[in-house]
Scaffold this motif. Structure first.
Motif, PDB file in Angstrom:
ATOM      1  N   ALA A  51      -7.315  -5.636   4.240  1.00 46.00           N
ATOM      2  CA  ALA A  51      -7.580  -7.026   3.743  1.00 46.00           C
ATOM      3  C   ALA A  51      -7.713  -7.978   4.756  1.00 46.00           C
ATOM      4  O   ALA A  51      -8.625  -9.038   4.652  1.00 46.00           O
ATOM      5  CB  ALA A  51      -6.628  -7.385   2.656  1.00 46.00           C
ATOM      6  N   THR A  52      -6.939  -8.016   6.013  1.00 49.76           N
ATOM      7  CA  THR A  52      -6.895  -8.888   7.079  1.00 49.76           C
ATOM      8  C   THR A  52      -8.285  -8.759   7.721  1.00 49.76           C
ATOM      9  O   THR A  52      -9.034  -9.779   8.123  1.00 49.76           O
ATOM     10  CB  THR A  52      -5.829  -8.592   8.086  1.00 49.76           C
ATOM     11  OG1 THR A  52      -4.683  -8.881   7.369  1.00 49.76           O
ATOM     12  CG2 THR A  52      -5.967  -9.670   9.193  1.00 49.76           C
ATOM     13  N   LEU A  53      -8.790  -7.506   7.665  1.00 50.06           N
ATOM     14  CA  LEU A  53     -10.105  -7.419   8.380  1.00 50.06           C
ATOM     15  C   LEU A  53     -11.280  -7.887   7.581  1.00 50.06           C
ATOM     16  O   LEU A  53     -12.302  -8.313   8.183  1.00 50.06           O
ATOM     17  CB  LEU A  53     -10.426  -5.631   8.918  1.00 50.06           C
ATOM     18  CG  LEU A  53     -10.061  -5.504  10.404  1.00 50.06           C
ATOM     19  CD1 LEU A  53     -10.272  -3.846  10.356  1.00 50.06           C
ATOM     20  CD2 LEU A  53     -10.546  -6.246  11.135  1.00 50.06           C
ATOM     21  N   VAL A  54     -11.088  -7.729   6.287  1.00 44.28           N
ATOM     22  CA  VAL A  54     -12.265  -8.127   5.380  1.00 44.28           C
ATOM     23  C   VAL A  54     -12.231  -9.635   5.638  1.00 44.28           C
ATOM     24  O   VAL A  54     -13.326 -10.176   5.975  1.00 44.28           O
ATOM     25  CB  VAL A  54     -11.878  -7.886   3.903  1.00 44.28           C
ATOM     26  CG1 VAL A  54     -12.675  -8.860   3.085  1.00 44.28           C
ATOM     27  CG2 VAL A  54     -11.917  -6.710   3.370  1.00 44.28           C
ATOM     28  N   ASN A  55     -11.137 -10.661   5.791  1.00 42.30           N
ATOM     29  CA  ASN A  55     -11.239 -11.883   5.727  1.00 42.30           C
ATOM     30  C   ASN A  55     -11.906 -12.177   7.446  1.00 42.30           C
ATOM     31  O   ASN A  55     -12.748 -13.226   7.486  1.00 42.30           O
ATOM     32  CB  ASN A  55     -10.071 -12.501   6.007  1.00 42.30           C
ATOM     33  CG  ASN A  55      -9.439 -12.488   4.222  1.00 42.30           C
ATOM     34  OD1 ASN A  55     -10.166 -12.446   3.511  1.00 42.30           O
ATOM     35  ND2 ASN A  55      -7.940 -12.476   4.214  1.00 42.30           N
ATOM     36  N   LEU A  56     -11.306 -11.394   8.517  1.00 43.19           N
ATOM     37  CA  LEU A  56     -11.988 -11.822   9.999  1.00 43.19           C
ATOM     38  C   LEU A  56     -13.540 -11.340   9.785  1.00 43.19           C
ATOM     39  O   LEU A  56     -14.215 -12.181  10.609  1.00 43.19           O
ATOM     40  CB  LEU A  56     -11.216 -10.868  10.785  1.00 43.19           C
ATOM     41  CG  LEU A  56      -9.465 -11.229  11.070  1.00 43.19           C
ATOM     42  CD1 LEU A  56      -9.076 -10.159  12.048  1.00 43.19           C
ATOM     43  CD2 LEU A  56      -9.491 -12.691  11.569  1.00 43.19           C
TER      44      LEU A  56
END
Length: 290
Positions: free
Chosen positions: A37-42
């Motif tokens: 999920a963090t990589l989705v946002n980044l």
């Protein structure tokens, strides 16, 4: 923190990305989900898309796409879609085998993951090498079946966009013709098939128009499939783009029948082409516009 645009730009640095990569394949589902999920946002930010690929995150993403928990796979498909928006990433994403697990998600994943997988495959397939991979991986019959899905119109619409790119390369056109795609796509044009069918019909017409180019047998196949009735209706009642595609297809069908050969002759040529050419790859971009 990564829900804020300025934070996403500030946090996407080599140290953070390298710290996230091992977490993607954590055996703890909660950690895997949070990391993806963090990589989705980044990866939402244009400036970050190439950085994430260059830091080596894609192999771990592929593992999540293949073997992750359902929510992690969904997030990984979203990351892959975001990364595929950067044209310079498409070659490496194809080389690093993101396409097979995306096909699997498109075929049998939950609705949200299907949508992200279809968007990723659409952008990846602008590169001819990746469109050819879809043919070699036997994704074309899957896409044709999805394009006919009345239960999932959004998936059908996305599948037709991918098929447009696939039809734009010789290997893809040969595969589609082998699978009787003209008949199947003409059925998609039927107005009674869809509650919200205008965009789906115009996209089906767009794929048919690509298939008609350089194809001496198209007129015969389209007439046999009953395309004229549906195209006349689309030319009268479709969206502006759909009407334009229908008019162009009707013009193709009205061309002189002197070019029509024996139906079996094209089938033989097509089979020969498939045997001779499916092993070849051309990495030049597909420039088809929508």
């Amino acid at each position: 923190l990564t829900r804020n645009e300025s934070n996403r730009l500030a946090l996407c640095n080599p140290d953070i990305i390298q710290a996230l990569i091992p977490l993607l394949n954590s055996q703890d589902p909660a950690i895997q989900i949070d990391a993806t999920a963090t990589l989705v946002n980044l990866s939402m930010e244009n400036q970050n898309k190439v950085k994430i690929v260059r830091e080596g995150a894609v192999p771990s993403l592929v593992k999540v796409l293949k073997h992750g928990v359902p929510e992690g796979r969904h997030h990984a498909a979203g990351v892959t879609f975001n990364l595929s928006l950067a044209e310079e990433n498409r070659h490496l994403l194809g080389v690093l085998d993101t396409i097979p697990p995306l096909i699997d998600l498109l075929r049998s994943g939950p609705p949200g993951a299907q949508q992200d997988a279809s968007l990723a495959l659409y952008h990846l397939s602008f590169l001819r090498m990746n469109a050819n991979k879809l043919v070699k991986l036997r994704a074309v019959p899957i896409l044709l079946n999805l394009a006919k899905s009345q239960e999932r119109p959004k998936v059908a619409y996305r599948a037709l966009h991918i098929l447009h790119n696939v039809a734009s390369i010789p290997e893809g056109q040969a595969s589609l013709l082998q699978l009787d795609a003209v008949t199947k796509l003409v059925k998609v044009l039927a107005p009674q098939r869809w509650d919200e069918g205008a965009q789906i019909q115009e996209q089906a017409a767009s794929v048919l128009l690509v298939l008609s180019k350089g194809n001496l047998r198209f007129k015969f196949m389209a007439i046999q499939a009953g395309a004229q009735e549906f195209l006349n209706a689309l030319a009268r009642n479709g969206t502006p783009r759909g009407r334009a595609k229908a008019v162009a297809l009707l013009a193709v069908m009205k061309e002189s029948s002197s070019e029509i050969e024996d139906p079996e002759s094209y089938s033989i040529i097509s089979r020969q082409y498939m045997r001779q050419n499916l092993g070849r790859s051309d990495e030049q971009p597909n420039s088809s516009a929508f």
